[in-house]
Design a protein around this motif. Structure first.
Motif, PDB file in Angstrom:
ATOM      1  N   GLY A 245      47.344 -32.656 -72.047  1.00  0.00           N
ATOM      2  CA  GLY A 245      47.561 -33.776 -73.242  1.00  0.00           C
ATOM      3  C   GLY A 245      46.308 -34.354 -73.086  1.00  0.00           C
ATOM      4  N   LYS A 246      45.303 -34.473 -71.883  1.00  0.00           N
ATOM      5  CA  LYS A 246      44.206 -35.418 -72.490  1.00  0.00           C
ATOM      6  C   LYS A 246      43.205 -36.055 -73.534  1.00  0.00           C
ATOM      7  N   GLY A 247      43.121 -34.993 -73.670  1.00  0.00           N
ATOM      8  CA  GLY A 247      41.587 -34.435 -74.703  1.00  0.00           C
ATOM      9  C   GLY A 247      41.957 -34.733 -75.400  1.00  0.00           C
TER      10      GLY A 247
ATOM     11  N   ASP B 211      33.913 -34.766 -74.358  1.00  0.00           N
ATOM     12  CA  ASP B 211      34.542 -33.888 -73.486  1.00  0.00           C
ATOM     13  C   ASP B 211      34.397 -32.852 -71.764  1.00  0.00           C
ATOM     14  N   THR B 212      34.173 -33.195 -71.021  1.00  0.00           N
ATOM     15  CA  THR B 212      33.104 -33.512 -70.138  1.00  0.00           C
ATOM     16  C   THR B 212      33.941 -32.482 -68.918  1.00  0.00           C
ATOM     17  N   GLY B 213      35.610 -31.656 -69.582  1.00  0.00           N
ATOM     18  CA  GLY B 213      35.732 -30.053 -68.545  1.00  0.00           C
ATOM     19  C   GLY B 213      34.461 -29.447 -69.838  1.00  0.00           C
TER      20      GLY B 213
ATOM     21  N   TYR C 281      31.813 -28.670 -67.483  1.00  0.00           N
ATOM     22  CA  TYR C 281      32.268 -27.350 -66.214  1.00  0.00           C
ATOM     23  C   TYR C 281      32.541 -26.628 -66.495  1.00  0.00           C
ATOM     24  N   ARG C 282      33.552 -26.041 -67.736  1.00  0.00           N
ATOM     25  CA  ARG C 282      33.783 -24.929 -68.404  1.00  0.00           C
ATOM     26  C   ARG C 282      32.351 -23.670 -68.781  1.00  0.00           C
ATOM     27  N   SER C 283      31.253 -24.846 -69.432  1.00  0.00           N
ATOM     28  CA  SER C 283      30.159 -23.788 -69.859  1.00  0.00           C
ATOM     29  C   SER C 283      29.327 -23.589 -67.963  1.00  0.00           C
TER      30      SER C 283
ATOM     31  N   VAL D  97      26.486 -29.708 -58.231  1.00  0.00           N
ATOM     32  CA  VAL D  97      26.965 -29.124 -59.741  1.00  0.00           C
ATOM     33  C   VAL D  97      26.909 -30.633 -60.402  1.00  0.00           C
ATOM     34  N   ARG D  98      28.021 -31.454 -59.591  1.00  0.00           N
ATOM     35  CA  ARG D  98      28.163 -32.491 -60.165  1.00  0.00           C
ATOM     36  C   ARG D  98      27.213 -33.809 -60.502  1.00  0.00           C
ATOM     37  N   ALA D  99      25.948 -33.685 -58.990  1.00  0.00           N
ATOM     38  CA  ALA D  99      25.225 -34.870 -59.760  1.00  0.00           C
ATOM     39  C   ALA D  99      24.651 -33.539 -60.974  1.00  0.00           C
TER      40      ALA D  99
ATOM     41  N   GLY E   5      37.896 -36.087 -68.571  1.00  0.00           N
ATOM     42  CA  GLY E   5      37.520 -36.171 -67.796  1.00  0.00           C
ATOM     43  C   GLY E   5      38.690 -35.857 -66.592  1.00  0.00           C
ATOM     44  N   ARG E   6      38.139 -35.576 -65.284  1.00  0.00           N
ATOM     45  CA  ARG E   6      39.371 -36.257 -63.910  1.00  0.00           C
ATOM     46  C   ARG E   6      38.199 -37.318 -63.149  1.00  0.00           C
ATOM     47  N   ASP E   7      36.662 -37.664 -63.064  1.00  0.00           N
ATOM     48  CA  ASP E   7      36.699 -38.574 -62.612  1.00  0.00           C
ATOM     49  C   ASP E   7      35.885 -39.797 -63.136  1.00  0.00           C
TER      50      ASP E   7
ATOM     51  N   ARG F 192      52.342 -26.036 -73.571  1.00  0.00           N
ATOM     52  CA  ARG F 192      51.235 -26.588 -73.721  1.00  0.00           C
ATOM     53  C   ARG F 192      49.833 -25.580 -74.414  1.00  0.00           C
ATOM     54  N   ARG F 193      49.702 -25.389 -72.879  1.00  0.00           N
ATOM     55  CA  ARG F 193      48.647 -24.159 -72.688  1.00  0.00           C
ATOM     56  C   ARG F 193      48.513 -23.279 -73.274  1.00  0.00           C
ATOM     57  N   VAL F 194      50.063 -22.207 -73.122  1.00  0.00           N
ATOM     58  CA  VAL F 194      50.679 -21.029 -73.524  1.00  0.00           C
ATOM     59  C   VAL F 194      50.277 -21.398 -75.259  1.00  0.00           C
TER      60      VAL F 194
ATOM     61  N   ASP G 298      47.526 -23.738 -59.617  1.00  0.00           N
ATOM     62  CA  ASP G 298      46.149 -23.720 -58.557  1.00  0.00           C
ATOM     63  C   ASP G 298      45.122 -24.519 -58.895  1.00  0.00           C
ATOM     64  N   ARG G 299      44.378 -25.086 -60.118  1.00  0.00           N
ATOM     65  CA  ARG G 299      43.887 -25.548 -60.563  1.00  0.00           C
ATOM     66  C   ARG G 299      43.891 -27.152 -59.802  1.00  0.00           C
ATOM     67  N   ASP G 300      44.890 -27.524 -60.191  1.00  0.00           N
ATOM     68  CA  ASP G 300      45.135 -29.420 -59.704  1.00  0.00           C
ATOM     69  C   ASP G 300      45.859 -29.393 -58.477  1.00  0.00           C
TER      70      ASP G 300
ATOM     71  N   ARG H  79      43.366 -27.731 -56.024  1.00  0.00           N
ATOM     72  CA  ARG H  79      42.099 -27.640 -56.239  1.00  0.00           C
ATOM     73  C   ARG H  79      41.433 -28.908 -56.751  1.00  0.00           C
ATOM     74  N   ASP H  80      41.177 -29.605 -57.572  1.00  0.00           N
ATOM     75  CA  ASP H  80      40.641 -30.702 -58.958  1.00  0.00           C
ATOM     76  C   ASP H  80      41.477 -31.479 -57.057  1.00  0.00           C
ATOM     77  N   GLU H  81      42.474 -31.918 -56.893  1.00  0.00           N
ATOM     78  CA  GLU H  81      43.298 -33.028 -56.194  1.00  0.00           C
ATOM     79  C   GLU H  81      42.425 -32.930 -55.337  1.00  0.00           C
ATOM     80  N   ASN H  82      41.990 -31.739 -54.007  1.00  0.00           N
ATOM     81  CA  ASN H  82      41.702 -31.814 -52.853  1.00  0.00           C
ATOM     82  C   ASN H  82      40.701 -31.687 -52.745  1.00  0.00           C
ATOM     83  N   ARG H  83      39.792 -31.472 -53.361  1.00  0.00           N
ATOM     84  CA  ARG H  83      38.186 -31.490 -53.222  1.00  0.00           C
ATOM     85  C   ARG H  83      37.677 -32.674 -52.832  1.00  0.00           C
ATOM     86  N   PRO H  84      36.794 -32.232 -51.574  1.00  0.00           N
ATOM     87  CA  PRO H  84      36.118 -33.613 -51.147  1.00  0.00           C
ATOM     88  C   PRO H  84      35.202 -34.925 -52.208  1.00  0.00           C
TER      89      PRO H  84
END
Ligand code: CDP
Length: 213
Positions: A12-14, A30-32, A35-37, A90-92, A116-118, A143-145, A166-168, A170-175
């Motif tokens: 619901g953050k967006g 909306d920084t997501g 990344y989506r683009s 990509v993040r930079a 966003g996330r960060d 909500r997403r459905v 899966d997305r959570d 990946r997002d939580e465990n990337r370096p």
């Protein structure tokens, strides 16, 4: 003034960020969608999203208007986004865009709400107020459905749930810039809140942070 709104996928953050921006008359980013683009643009061009050099080039040449809203909001775009979002280059590239927006918000606004996330941890650690929005995985799936159904997509509840999980993960465990609650962020759990209640709670927290009644 910058307000950072980070959190889990479909928390619901967006919607909260958009409504908070309207409330305080601030710009909203909306920084997501960036990344989506990048991710979905690559998929559309038939490029391999595992190719870091191509992903970096896509981020440097970002043209959000090349994709339709339905394409950007699809679950395929969310998944592609979370793959390319793990690449440091990509993040930079996208960090530059996000900081420029914060430093010079469009429309003559005096500040921005950035979701966003960060944002509160990496992009703008000195934000005047920070929220970390979450909800249970089942509620986020519901909500997403609903959101995707309203866009006319045909989908399967269990698949969407697995996708978000899966997305959570990946997002939580990337370096690089993992999804992480900043120490000074307020944790807003929207599991039992409808959107009106969630927005009201967000505004109350932000007013308190800003020292406003
Ligand atoms: O709307 P939803 O919460 O599903 O996702 P989003 O905010 O549009 O973000 C899509 C994906 O982009 C996330 O799963 C992250 O992998 C990535 N992202 C990121 O890494 N950093 C951000 N600031 C925003 C999004």
């Amino acid at each position: 003034m910058i307000i950072a709104v980070d959190g889990h996928a479909a928390s619901g953050k967006g919607t909260i960020a958009k409504r908070v921006a309207a409330h305080y008359n601030l710009a909203h980013l909306d920084t997501g969608s960036l990344y989506r683009s990048v991710g979905m643009g690559m998929v559309k061009r038939g490029e391999d999203i595992r190719d870091v050099a191509l992903a970096t080039a896509a981020a440097l040449n970002l043209q959000a208007e090349a994709l339709s809203e339905d394409e950007i909001r699809s679950e395929a775009a969310g998944t592609a986004a979370s793959v390319v979002a793990a690449y440091e280059d990509v993040r930079a590239a996208l960090k530059r865009f996000q900081r420029a927006f914060a430093e010079n918000p469009p429309g003559g606004k005096t500040g921005a709400v950035i979701d966003g996330r960060d944002i509160g941890t990496v992009i703008w650690p000195n934000a005047e107020a920070k929220l970390f929005v979450t909800a249970s995985l089942d509620v986020r799936t519901d909500r997403r459905v609903l959101e995707l159904q309203q866009r006319g997509a045909i989908l399967n509840w269990a698949e969407i749930r697995a996708d978000l999980a899966d997305r959570d993960e990946r997002d939580e465990n990337r370096p690089v810039s993992p999804l992480l609650q900043a120490e000074d962020a307020y944790l807003l759990d929207t599991t039992k809140l409808d959107i009106e209640a969630a927005v009201a709670a967000a505004i109350a927290v932000i007013n308190a942070r800003l020292g406003q009644p």
